[in-house]
Design a protein around this motif. Structure first.
Motif, short mmCIF file in Angstrom:
data_model
loop_
_atom_site.label_atom_id
_atom_site.label_comp_id
_atom_site.label_asym_id
_atom_site.label_seq_id
_atom_site.Cartn_x
_atom_site.Cartn_y
_atom_site.Cartn_z
N UNK A 25 0.86 -1.04 -0.10
CA UNK A 25 -0.19 -0.01 -0.12
C UNK A 25 0.73 1.36 -0.12
N UNK A 26 2.15 1.23 0.30
CA UNK A 26 3.04 2.20 0.31
C UNK A 26 4.47 1.56 0.02
N UNK A 27 5.38 2.34 -0.57
CA UNK A 27 6.60 1.86 -0.74
C UNK A 27 7.96 2.50 -0.12
N UNK A 28 8.72 1.75 0.02
CA UNK A 28 10.15 2.23 0.66
C UNK A 28 11.37 1.73 0.06
N UNK A 29 12.34 2.93 -0.08
CA UNK A 29 13.51 2.50 -0.49
C UNK A 29 14.75 3.07 0.32
N UNK A 30 15.91 2.45 0.54
CA UNK A 30 16.80 3.09 1.31
C UNK A 30 16.95 2.43 2.77
N UNK A 31 17.73 3.27 3.74
CA UNK A 31 17.76 2.67 4.94
C UNK A 31 16.47 2.39 5.76
N UNK A 32 16.14 1.20 5.87
CA UNK A 32 15.05 0.77 6.39
C UNK A 32 14.83 1.12 8.06
#
Length: 126
Positions: free
Chosen positions: A88-95
């Motif tokens: 439903x959302x996206x994320x990239x990089x330092x979690x």
């Protein structure tokens, strides 16, 4: 952008000392989409402090969410990690920055700290 989201971002610097204790430092760009428009928020997190601006990157991580989902997150009606896992959302990089930021979201309505419940069960003050 909803008024609730504006108030949420405005509240972050005052809440940071209680929320960001000993967490890693970095910058998270939050992109909120609504009606084919994207609003950007840049959140610079340091141990015990946050700086918020309405601009784009450079960022250590980028998180995209719809404005409607973000409103549900800031009211406790949705959970950030679950939203990412459901795509439903996206994320990239330092979690780690996303995991730290989600601590600003409230718990779902009606939830209790299990430690508080256990203390009551054994008759100790909370």
């Amino acid at each position: 952008m909803t008024e609730a989201a504006e108030r949420f971002f405005e509240s972050l610097p005052a809440r940071a000392p209680d929320v960001l204790v000993g967490l890693p430092e970095g910058t998270l760009q939050i992109d909120l989409g609504s009606d084919h428009q994207v609003e950007h928020w840049l959140v610079r997190m340091r141990a015990g402090s946050v700086q918020v601006s309405r601009e784009r990157g450079p960022a250590d991580a980028i998180w995209y969410s719809s404005a409607a989902l973000f409103d549900r997150l800031i009211s406790g009606e949705a959970q950030g990690v679950a939203a990412v896992l459901r795509n439903e959302s996206t994320f990239s990089g330092n979690v780690v920055l996303f995991l730290a930021f989600r601590r600003f979201f409230p718990n779902p309505p009606g939830t209790r700290d299990p430690r508080e419940t256990a203390r009551r069960a054994v008759g100790r003050p909370a």
